[in-house]
Motif scaffolding. Structure first.
Motif, PDB file in Angstrom:
ATOM      1  N   ASP A  62      29.867  42.127  25.772  1.00 22.03           N
ATOM      2  CA  ASP A  62      28.715  41.588  26.698  1.00 22.03           C
ATOM      3  C   ASP A  62      28.843  41.891  28.043  1.00 22.03           C
ATOM      4  O   ASP A  62      29.397  41.094  28.996  1.00 22.03           O
ATOM      5  CB  ASP A  62      28.696  40.035  26.437  1.00 22.03           C
ATOM      6  N   VAL A  63      28.394  42.940  28.599  1.00 16.23           N
ATOM      7  CA  VAL A  63      28.172  43.385  29.951  1.00 16.23           C
ATOM      8  C   VAL A  63      27.647  42.593  30.822  1.00 16.23           C
ATOM      9  O   VAL A  63      28.191  42.161  31.965  1.00 16.23           O
ATOM     10  CB  VAL A  63      27.769  44.905  29.905  1.00 16.23           C
ATOM     11  N   GLU A  64      26.505  42.222  30.450  1.00 18.50           N
ATOM     12  CA  GLU A  64      25.553  41.224  31.324  1.00 18.50           C
ATOM     13  C   GLU A  64      26.519  39.914  31.643  1.00 18.50           C
ATOM     14  O   GLU A  64      26.335  39.344  32.565  1.00 18.50           O
ATOM     15  CB  GLU A  64      24.352  41.059  30.771  1.00 18.50           C
ATOM     16  N   GLY A  65      27.188  39.304  30.315  1.00 17.03           N
ATOM     17  CA  GLY A  65      27.873  38.078  30.562  1.00 17.03           C
ATOM     18  C   GLY A  65      28.791  38.309  31.336  1.00 17.03           C
ATOM     19  O   GLY A  65      29.084  37.405  32.495  1.00 17.03           O
ATOM     20  N   LEU A  66      29.623  39.343  31.365  1.00 16.43           N
ATOM     21  CA  LEU A  66      30.843  39.435  32.378  1.00 16.43           C
ATOM     22  C   LEU A  66      30.513  39.724  33.871  1.00 16.43           C
ATOM     23  O   LEU A  66      31.000  39.219  34.424  1.00 16.43           O
ATOM     24  CB  LEU A  66      31.531  40.954  31.789  1.00 16.43           C
ATOM     25  N   ALA A  67      29.311  40.498  33.850  1.00 16.38           N
ATOM     26  CA  ALA A  67      28.901  40.714  35.150  1.00 16.38           C
ATOM     27  C   ALA A  67      28.337  39.459  35.889  1.00 16.38           C
ATOM     28  O   ALA A  67      28.769  38.994  37.102  1.00 16.38           O
ATOM     29  CB  ALA A  67      27.665  41.543  35.231  1.00 16.38           C
ATOM     30  N   GLU A  68      27.946  38.469  35.154  1.00 13.46           N
ATOM     31  CA  GLU A  68      27.562  37.117  35.606  1.00 13.46           C
ATOM     32  C   GLU A  68      28.782  36.285  36.066  1.00 13.46           C
ATOM     33  O   GLU A  68      28.797  35.850  37.015  1.00 13.46           O
ATOM     34  CB  GLU A  68      26.820  36.236  34.777  1.00 13.46           C
TER      35      GLU A  68
END
Length: 125
Positions: A62-68
């Motif tokens: 989950d790239v978006e989740g890690l980025a957040e």
């Protein structure tokens, strides 16, 4: 200092620049240790573990989740401050060599054309 400023700016673009055509979160996706990612991992042992797991598994994550989670650490804001300091320090050394202020005008114009960096990656205007 200009080299440092360039690198910090590039690291920030990975999170915020949607106009360059470069995919967002590329450093995160590829496991490239940017200043933003390194600082965020220093601040959160849990995030450091999640990044390590994501990068070593080789599976989709989950790239978006890690980025957040990275952005929630405040690392990006600190990198923006470091970028500002690096640019100011570089200009202090360069401007005395630029009596007609050509470089100053160049940097002023360049900064006025750059979209503001905002956490959601959208232009603030």
């Amino acid at each position: 200092q200009l080299g440092l400023a360039f690198q910090l700016g590039d690291d920030l673009k990975d999170f915020f620049d949607v106009q360059s055509g470069k995919p967002r979160f590329q450093d995160l996706t590829l496991g490239n240790p940017s200043s933003v990612l390194s600082l965020a991992a220093e601040r959160s042992a849990t995030l450091a573990r999640l990044l390590q797991e994501a990068w070593t598994k080789g599976d989709a994550f989950d790239v978006e989740g890690l980025a957040e989670r990275v952005l929630d650490t405040g690392a990006a804001e600190d990198v923006v401050r470091r970028l500002d300091e690096a640019v100011c320090a570089a200009l202090e050394h360069v401007l005395p060599l630029d009596p007609d202020r050509t470089l100053k005008r160049f940097f002023d114009e360049l900064s006025s054309q750059s979209p503001p960096l905002v956490p959601n990656g959208k232009d603030a205007s």
